[in-house]
Design a protein around this motif. Structure first.
Motif, PDB file in Angstrom:
ATOM      1  N   MET A 114       0.838  -1.196   0.000  1.00 41.72           N
ATOM      2  CA  MET A 114       0.000   0.000   0.000  1.00 41.72           C
ATOM      3  C   MET A 114       0.876   1.250   0.000  1.00 41.72           C
ATOM      4  N   LEU A 115       0.553   2.199  -0.859  1.00 36.31           N
ATOM      5  CA  LEU A 115       1.301   3.451  -0.936  1.00 36.31           C
ATOM      6  C   LEU A 115       0.414   4.622  -0.526  1.00 36.31           C
ATOM      7  N   PRO A 116       1.013   5.687   0.009  1.00 37.29           N
ATOM      8  CA  PRO A 116       0.214   6.851   0.407  1.00 37.29           C
ATOM      9  C   PRO A 116      -0.368   7.561  -0.806  1.00 37.29           C
ATOM     10  N   LYS A 117      -1.464   8.298  -0.578  1.00 36.67           N
ATOM     11  CA  LYS A 117      -2.180   8.967  -1.668  1.00 36.67           C
ATOM     12  C   LYS A 117      -2.199  10.478  -1.447  1.00 36.67           C
ATOM     13  N   VAL A 118      -2.619  11.191  -2.477  1.00 41.73           N
ATOM     14  CA  VAL A 118      -2.729  12.648  -2.414  1.00 41.73           C
ATOM     15  C   VAL A 118      -3.634  13.046  -1.245  1.00 41.73           C
ATOM     16  N   ASN A 119      -3.202  14.065  -0.527  1.00 42.25           N
ATOM     17  CA  ASN A 119      -3.888  14.646   0.635  1.00 42.25           C
ATOM     18  C   ASN A 119      -3.682  13.857   1.928  1.00 42.25           C
ATOM     19  N   GLN A 120      -3.032  12.701   1.862  1.00 46.03           N
ATOM     20  CA  GLN A 120      -2.707  12.004   3.108  1.00 46.03           C
ATOM     21  C   GLN A 120      -1.593  12.738   3.845  1.00 46.03           C
ATOM     22  N   ILE A 121      -1.549  12.550   5.153  1.00 43.67           N
ATOM     23  CA  ILE A 121      -0.538  13.186   5.990  1.00 43.67           C
ATOM     24  C   ILE A 121       0.623  12.217   6.200  1.00 43.67           C
ATOM     25  N   LEU A 122       1.825  12.704   6.000  1.00 41.24           N
ATOM     26  CA  LEU A 122       3.032  11.931   6.276  1.00 41.24           C
ATOM     27  C   LEU A 122       3.625  12.404   7.600  1.00 41.24           C
ATOM     28  N   HIS A 123       4.033  11.467   8.425  1.00 39.89           N
ATOM     29  CA  HIS A 123       4.718  11.756   9.686  1.00 39.89           C
ATOM     30  C   HIS A 123       6.194  11.431   9.457  1.00 39.89           C
ATOM     31  N   ILE A 124       7.057  12.399   9.682  1.00 42.75           N
ATOM     32  CA  ILE A 124       8.436  12.319   9.194  1.00 42.75           C
ATOM     33  C   ILE A 124       9.440  12.548  10.310  1.00 42.75           C
ATOM     34  N   GLN A 125      10.487  11.736  10.314  1.00 42.88           N
ATOM     35  CA  GLN A 125      11.659  11.975  11.150  1.00 42.88           C
ATOM     36  C   GLN A 125      12.893  12.005  10.252  1.00 42.88           C
ATOM     37  N   ILE A 126      13.821  12.908  10.571  1.00 47.91           N
ATOM     38  CA  ILE A 126      15.044  13.043   9.788  1.00 47.91           C
ATOM     39  C   ILE A 126      16.050  12.002  10.263  1.00 47.91           C
ATOM     40  N   GLU A 127      16.654  11.282   9.342  1.00 46.65           N
ATOM     41  CA  GLU A 127      17.678  10.304   9.702  1.00 46.65           C
ATOM     42  C   GLU A 127      18.978  11.072   9.941  1.00 46.65           C
ATOM     43  N   SER A 128      19.273  11.298  11.214  1.00 49.32           N
ATOM     44  CA  SER A 128      20.395  12.151  11.596  1.00 49.32           C
ATOM     45  C   SER A 128      21.199  11.506  12.711  1.00 49.32           C
ATOM     46  N   ILE A 129      22.499  11.781  12.737  1.00 54.95           N
ATOM     47  CA  ILE A 129      23.332  11.300  13.833  1.00 54.95           C
ATOM     48  C   ILE A 129      23.137  12.148  15.082  1.00 54.95           C
ATOM     49  N   ASP A 130      22.501  13.299  14.940  1.00 55.85           N
ATOM     50  CA  ASP A 130      22.171  14.135  16.084  1.00 55.85           C
ATOM     51  C   ASP A 130      20.887  13.570  16.705  1.00 55.85           C
ATOM     52  N   GLU A 131      21.010  12.962  17.891  1.00 53.14           N
ATOM     53  CA  GLU A 131      19.871  12.278  18.495  1.00 53.14           C
ATOM     54  C   GLU A 131      18.705  13.226  18.752  1.00 53.14           C
ATOM     55  N   GLU A 132      19.015  14.469  19.105  1.00 52.00           N
ATOM     56  CA  GLU A 132      17.945  15.432  19.374  1.00 52.00           C
ATOM     57  C   GLU A 132      17.157  15.719  18.099  1.00 52.00           C
ATOM     58  N   GLU A 133      17.871  15.921  16.997  1.00 51.40           N
ATOM     59  CA  GLU A 133      17.198  16.169  15.718  1.00 51.40           C
ATOM     60  C   GLU A 133      16.428  14.934  15.258  1.00 51.40           C
ATOM     61  N   ALA A 134      17.020  13.745  15.452  1.00 53.25           N
ATOM     62  CA  ALA A 134      16.378  12.505  15.001  1.00 53.25           C
ATOM     63  C   ALA A 134      15.077  12.223  15.747  1.00 53.25           C
ATOM     64  N   ARG A 135      14.941  12.754  16.958  1.00 55.71           N
ATOM     65  CA  ARG A 135      13.731  12.518  17.749  1.00 55.71           C
ATOM     66  C   ARG A 135      12.566  13.393  17.308  1.00 55.71           C
ATOM     67  N   GLN A 136      12.858  14.500  16.634  1.00 60.54           N
ATOM     68  CA  GLN A 136      11.806  15.433  16.241  1.00 60.54           C
ATOM     69  C   GLN A 136      10.914  14.815  15.166  1.00 60.54           C
ATOM     70  N   GLU A 137       9.615  15.040  15.292  1.00 61.97           N
ATOM     71  CA  GLU A 137       8.678  14.538  14.290  1.00 61.97           C
ATOM     72  C   GLU A 137       8.003  15.703  13.579  1.00 61.97           C
ATOM     73  N   TYR A 138       7.871  15.562  12.270  1.00 61.77           N
ATOM     74  CA  TYR A 138       7.267  16.594  11.441  1.00 61.77           C
ATOM     75  C   TYR A 138       6.082  15.998  10.684  1.00 61.77           C
ATOM     76  N   LYS A 139       5.192  16.864  10.251  1.00 64.14           N
ATOM     77  CA  LYS A 139       4.054  16.430   9.448  1.00 64.14           C
ATOM     78  C   LYS A 139       4.035  17.180   8.122  1.00 64.14           C
ATOM     79  N   SER A 140       3.533  16.497   7.094  1.00 67.20           N
ATOM     80  CA  SER A 140       3.426  17.120   5.790  1.00 67.20           C
ATOM     81  C   SER A 140       2.255  16.502   5.027  1.00 67.20           C
ATOM     82  N   ARG A 141       1.614  17.287   4.197  1.00 70.46           N
ATOM     83  CA  ARG A 141       0.510  16.795   3.361  1.00 70.46           C
ATOM     84  C   ARG A 141       1.026  16.493   1.958  1.00 70.46           C
ATOM     85  N   ILE A 142       0.571  15.385   1.397  1.00 66.92           N
ATOM     86  CA  ILE A 142       0.970  15.009   0.038  1.00 66.92           C
ATOM     87  C   ILE A 142       0.184  15.851  -0.966  1.00 66.92           C
TER      88      ILE A 142
END
Length: 217
Positions: free
Chosen positions: A1-29
């Motif tokens: 199953m793949l995401p569709k237009v207008n769905q919300i993605l929950h995103i974390q950055i793959e980072s060696i900085d643990e503080e940055e890696a813990r942050q969660e972001y949202k975005s609309r397709i």
């Protein structure tokens, strides 16, 4: 199953900085093509701040399907689009790469590797890494090295593979964090911003080889 237009993605950055890696972001397709998912610039809902992304950034993503099931995949930023608003293009995963199990981001291993740095003013330094991963690395350097958060550095990393062949890996990186190390040196945490897929795979392979060596001890 793949995401569709207008769905919300929950995103974390793959980072060696643990503080940055813990942050969660949202975005609309905003759109989906044969090869890419086009999304709005991610926002951190707890701070209201937009997240600036760079081409090649690794992302851990999930979206919620029918029944409230979370579907996870890894991807990377492939480019940008300028429409009425700024949009971010990410690589569209293969359907079989989307799972209901959250996978770890890039493996990070402790490693002392020689690295050469060129600062924005042209100043050059040689240092040793403290750890390394497919998404970035940290290094130790004297406080006299004038590198600050947000700066872009040109780097060359020397890898020692099990095959015995040394690999010289060129890349550009952003300094995401600077802190004092227990050794008295400064620890610079870098995130790759420009690195070829081939060279990133070499680093990932080195990390797995290194992990196996550590486990054998």
């Amino acid at each position: 199953m793949l995401p569709k237009v207008n769905q919300i993605l929950h995103i974390q950055i793959e980072s060696i900085d643990e503080e940055e890696a813990r942050q969660e972001y949202k975005s609309r397709i905003a759109d989906v093509t044969d090869t890419e998912i086009i999304m709005e610039v991610p926002i951190n809902e707890s701070t209201g701040r937009l997240k600036k992304l760079f081409k090649g950034d690794g992302l851990s993503v999930y979206f919620i399907a029918e029944g409230g099931v979370k579907n996870y995949f890894h991807t990377e930023v492939s480019g940008f689009r300028d429409d009425v608003i700024r949009l971010v293009a990410i690589r569209k995963p293969e359907p079989e790469a989307v799972t209901q199990i959250q996978r770890r981001s890039y493996l990070r291993v402790p490693a002392e590797l020689e690295i050469a740095l060129r600062l924005p003013d042209g100043e050059r330094h040689v240092a040793l890494t403290d750890d390394v991963s497919g998404g970035g690395l940290s290094l130790l350097c004297p406080p006299t090295v004038r590198a600050g958060e947000g700066q872009s550095l040109d780097c060359w990393l020397l890898l020692h593979m099990k095959s015995g062949t040394p690999e010289h890996i060129p890349f550009s990186a952003e300094v995401v964090r600077v802190k004092m190390h227990e050794s008295g040196k400064h620890q610079l945490m870098l995130r790759f911003t420009e690195i070829s897929d081939k060279d990133r795979q070499k680093i990932i392979r080195y990390c797995f080889e290194r992990q196996l060596d550590i486990r054998k001890r």
